[in-house]
Design a protein around this motif. Structure first.
Motif, mmCIF file in Angstrom:
data_model
loop_
_atom_site.group_PDB
_atom_site.id
_atom_site.type_symbol
_atom_site.label_atom_id
_atom_site.label_comp_id
_atom_site.label_asym_id
_atom_site.label_seq_id
_atom_site.Cartn_x
_atom_site.Cartn_y
_atom_site.Cartn_z
ATOM 1 N N GLU A 141 110.166 31.200 12.473
ATOM 2 C CA GLU A 141 110.232 32.619 12.127
ATOM 3 C C GLU A 141 109.177 32.981 11.082
ATOM 4 O O GLU A 141 108.585 34.063 11.118
ATOM 5 C CB GLU A 141 111.630 32.960 11.593
ATOM 6 N N ALA A 142 108.918 32.038 10.165
ATOM 7 C CA ALA A 142 107.977 32.297 9.066
ATOM 8 C C ALA A 142 106.523 32.341 9.523
ATOM 9 O O ALA A 142 105.655 32.840 8.795
ATOM 10 C CB ALA A 142 108.145 31.227 7.984
ATOM 11 N N MET A 143 106.232 31.842 10.696
ATOM 12 C CA MET A 143 104.833 31.731 11.118
ATOM 13 C C MET A 143 104.148 33.077 11.281
ATOM 14 O O MET A 143 102.945 33.203 11.093
ATOM 15 C CB MET A 143 104.738 30.935 12.428
ATOM 16 N N THR A 144 104.910 34.128 11.623
ATOM 17 C CA THR A 144 104.279 35.436 11.818
ATOM 18 C C THR A 144 103.846 36.051 10.497
ATOM 19 O O THR A 144 103.023 36.977 10.485
ATOM 20 C CB THR A 144 105.243 36.391 12.538
ATOM 21 N N THR A 145 104.399 35.559 9.385
ATOM 22 C CA THR A 145 104.022 36.092 8.067
ATOM 23 C C THR A 145 103.346 35.044 7.198
ATOM 24 O O THR A 145 103.058 35.306 6.029
ATOM 25 C CB THR A 145 105.267 36.632 7.331
ATOM 26 N N ALA A 146 103.076 33.865 7.755
ATOM 27 C CA ALA A 146 102.375 32.824 6.993
ATOM 28 C C ALA A 146 100.957 33.312 6.673
ATOM 29 O O ALA A 146 100.289 33.916 7.512
ATOM 30 C CB ALA A 146 102.315 31.533 7.804
ATOM 31 N N ALA A 147 100.518 33.040 5.451
ATOM 32 C CA ALA A 147 99.201 33.520 5.008
ATOM 33 C C ALA A 147 98.158 32.422 5.170
ATOM 34 O O ALA A 147 98.284 31.357 4.558
ATOM 35 C CB ALA A 147 99.281 33.955 3.550
ATOM 36 N N PRO A 148 97.113 32.655 5.986
ATOM 37 C CA PRO A 148 96.064 31.642 6.130
ATOM 38 C C PRO A 148 95.408 31.330 4.789
ATOM 39 O O PRO A 148 95.168 32.224 3.980
ATOM 40 C CB PRO A 148 95.081 32.307 7.096
ATOM 41 N N THR A 149 95.122 30.069 4.573
ATOM 42 C CA THR A 149 94.405 29.652 3.366
ATOM 43 C C THR A 149 92.936 30.035 3.494
ATOM 44 O O THR A 149 92.315 29.821 4.544
ATOM 45 C CB THR A 149 94.536 28.131 3.192
ATOM 46 N N GLU A 150 92.391 30.593 2.432
ATOM 47 C CA GLU A 150 90.989 31.019 2.466
ATOM 48 C C GLU A 150 90.074 29.836 2.811
ATOM 49 O O GLU A 150 90.109 28.808 2.134
ATOM 50 C CB GLU A 150 90.575 31.616 1.120
ATOM 51 N N GLY A 151 89.306 29.999 3.837
ATOM 52 C CA GLY A 151 88.353 28.963 4.248
ATOM 53 C C GLY A 151 88.910 27.961 5.237
ATOM 54 O O GLY A 151 88.147 27.172 5.807
ATOM 55 N N ALA A 152 90.225 27.968 5.468
ATOM 56 C CA ALA A 152 90.835 26.940 6.324
ATOM 57 C C ALA A 152 90.408 27.088 7.788
ATOM 58 O O ALA A 152 90.008 26.122 8.436
ATOM 59 C CB ALA A 152 92.354 26.990 6.207
ATOM 60 N N HIS A 153 90.526 28.297 8.308
ATOM 61 C CA HIS A 153 90.168 28.496 9.715
ATOM 62 C C HIS A 153 88.675 28.236 9.922
ATOM 63 O O HIS A 153 88.267 27.681 10.956
ATOM 64 C CB HIS A 153 90.528 29.906 10.154
ATOM 65 N N GLU A 154 87.873 28.616 8.939
ATOM 66 C CA GLU A 154 86.425 28.385 9.035
ATOM 67 C C GLU A 154 86.120 26.883 9.042
ATOM 68 O O GLU A 154 85.233 26.420 9.772
ATOM 69 C CB GLU A 154 85.708 29.058 7.869
ATOM 70 N N LEU A 155 86.848 26.127 8.208
ATOM 71 C CA LEU A 155 86.670 24.673 8.186
ATOM 72 C C LEU A 155 87.037 24.071 9.536
ATOM 73 O O LEU A 155 86.312 23.213 10.072
ATOM 74 C CB LEU A 155 87.535 24.052 7.082
ATOM 75 N N MET A 156 88.162 24.509 10.103
ATOM 76 C CA MET A 156 88.586 23.978 11.402
ATOM 77 C C MET A 156 87.558 24.301 12.486
ATOM 78 O O MET A 156 87.242 23.459 13.339
ATOM 79 C CB MET A 156 89.959 24.559 11.768
ATOM 80 N N GLN A 157 87.034 25.510 12.467
ATOM 81 C CA GLN A 157 86.037 25.901 13.465
ATOM 82 C C GLN A 157 84.739 25.110 13.304
ATOM 83 O O GLN A 157 84.143 24.645 14.285
ATOM 84 C CB GLN A 157 85.773 27.405 13.351
ATOM 85 N N ALA A 158 84.299 24.927 12.062
ATOM 86 C CA ALA A 158 83.060 24.201 11.811
ATOM 87 C C ALA A 158 83.208 22.733 12.185
ATOM 88 O O ALA A 158 82.295 22.129 12.758
ATOM 89 C CB ALA A 158 82.673 24.341 10.342
ATOM 90 N N TRP A 159 84.392 22.167 11.860
ATOM 91 C CA TRP A 159 84.618 20.756 12.187
ATOM 92 C C TRP A 159 84.627 20.551 13.700
ATOM 93 O O TRP A 159 84.026 19.608 14.217
ATOM 94 C CB TRP A 159 85.929 20.271 11.576
ATOM 95 N N HIS A 160 85.299 21.442 14.392
ATOM 96 C CA HIS A 160 85.326 21.353 15.854
ATOM 97 C C HIS A 160 83.909 21.472 16.416
ATOM 98 O O HIS A 160 83.535 20.759 17.359
ATOM 99 C CB HIS A 160 86.211 22.461 16.420
ATOM 100 N N GLY A 161 83.126 22.334 15.828
ATOM 101 C CA GLY A 161 81.755 22.507 16.277
ATOM 102 C C GLY A 161 80.891 21.281 16.070
ATOM 103 O O GLY A 161 79.874 21.106 16.754
ATOM 104 N N SER A 162 81.288 20.415 15.138
ATOM 105 C CA SER A 162 80.524 19.194 14.871
ATOM 106 C C SER A 162 80.799 18.114 15.918
ATOM 107 O O SER A 162 80.150 17.065 15.908
ATOM 108 C CB SER A 162 80.862 18.662 13.473
ATOM 109 N N GLY A 163 81.794 18.352 16.770
ATOM 110 C CA GLY A 163 82.118 17.387 17.821
ATOM 111 C C GLY A 163 83.046 16.274 17.381
ATOM 112 O O GLY A 163 83.308 15.350 18.157
ATOM 113 N N ARG A 164 83.571 16.360 16.169
ATOM 114 C CA ARG A 164 84.484 15.328 15.670
ATOM 115 C C ARG A 164 85.925 15.839 15.768
ATOM 116 O O ARG A 164 86.178 17.031 15.607
ATOM 117 C CB ARG A 164 84.128 14.970 14.221
#
Length: 222
Positions: free
Chosen positions: A86-109
């Motif tokens: 239930e809490a997931m719809t109001t969970a606050a993303p950590t600043e920079g977290a999604h960007e880190l995940m996207q950049a890491w995925h882009g590195s192929g690792r």
């Protein structure tokens, strides 16, 4: 070694969820959830002793429930999972977290989420923000057995097996002492995410391999 240097050398990134990815209970405060879990125990005839009775951490209530027996643990864990989802719809993303995940995925690792939070809640969050393609595996709570949770190394070891990468070639980012302890037990290098005052000192004492105060700096590393 700096956090950026650790990331640069790693073949896989393991991320804790509550803290390094988002604030799970930003919209539904953790003390409210802890109260509701205590109500589950009260309905079963159990009075919570101190310090469980005054704890604001739902995991303290779950651990106490596990000490009472398997049935109580299952009831409390199921209620806990429902509140987390239930809490997931109001969970606050950590600043920079999604960007880190996207950049890491882009590195192929590969990237793994390793968390004491429920797998169902993490799945809901990844779907809500369209992040699932960035994550190779999720190693998280799927039962009421607290012996499988951090600071024990089980969840980290499970993620390592899924990724097929040696522990010493991975790095784990966590925001609690239990994360650092679990990483050391699994042989994984750790980065302490010091998102609150005093954590930098505690992570240093616990033997974290590196410490960062913000994730935005790490998002540019991969």
């Amino acid at each position: 070694m700096t956090a950026a240097e650790l990331l640069d050398q790693a073949r896989a990134l393991l991320l804790d969820f509550d803290g390094p990815v988002c604030s799970v209970f930003a919209g539904i405060p953790a003390p409210v959830v802890a109260d509701q879990l205590r109500t589950v125990l009260a309905d079963a005839g159990h009075a919570s002793p101190e310090p469980v009775a005054s704890s604001s951490d739902p995991f303290d209530v779950l651990e106490y429930a596990a000490s009472l027996g398997d049935d109580d643990a299952r009831y409390v864990e199921a209620a806990f999972t429902a509140h987390e989802v239930e809490a997931m719809t109001t969970a606050a993303p950590t600043e920079g977290a999604h960007e880190l995940m996207q950049a890491w995925h882009g590195s192929g690792r590969p990237l793994a989420i390793v968390s004491n939070n429920s797998a169902a809640a993490i799945s809901a969050y990844l779907d809500f923000y369209g992040l699932r393609p960035l994550v190779d595996t999720v190693s998280a709570r799927e039962s009421a057995d607290i012996r499988l949770l951090k600071p024990r190394p089980h969840l980290l070891n499970q993620a390592l097996r899924a990724l097929g990468i040696p522990a010493e070639r991975c790095v784990f980012v966590g925001d609690s002492l239990t994360d650092i302890e679990a990483a050391k037990a699994a042989g994984v290098r750790s980065i302490g995410y010091a998102n609150k005052p005093g954590k930098r000192e505690r992570f240093t004492s616990a033997g974290a391999d590196a410490i960062t105060d913000v994730l935005t700096e790490l998002a540019t590393v991969p």
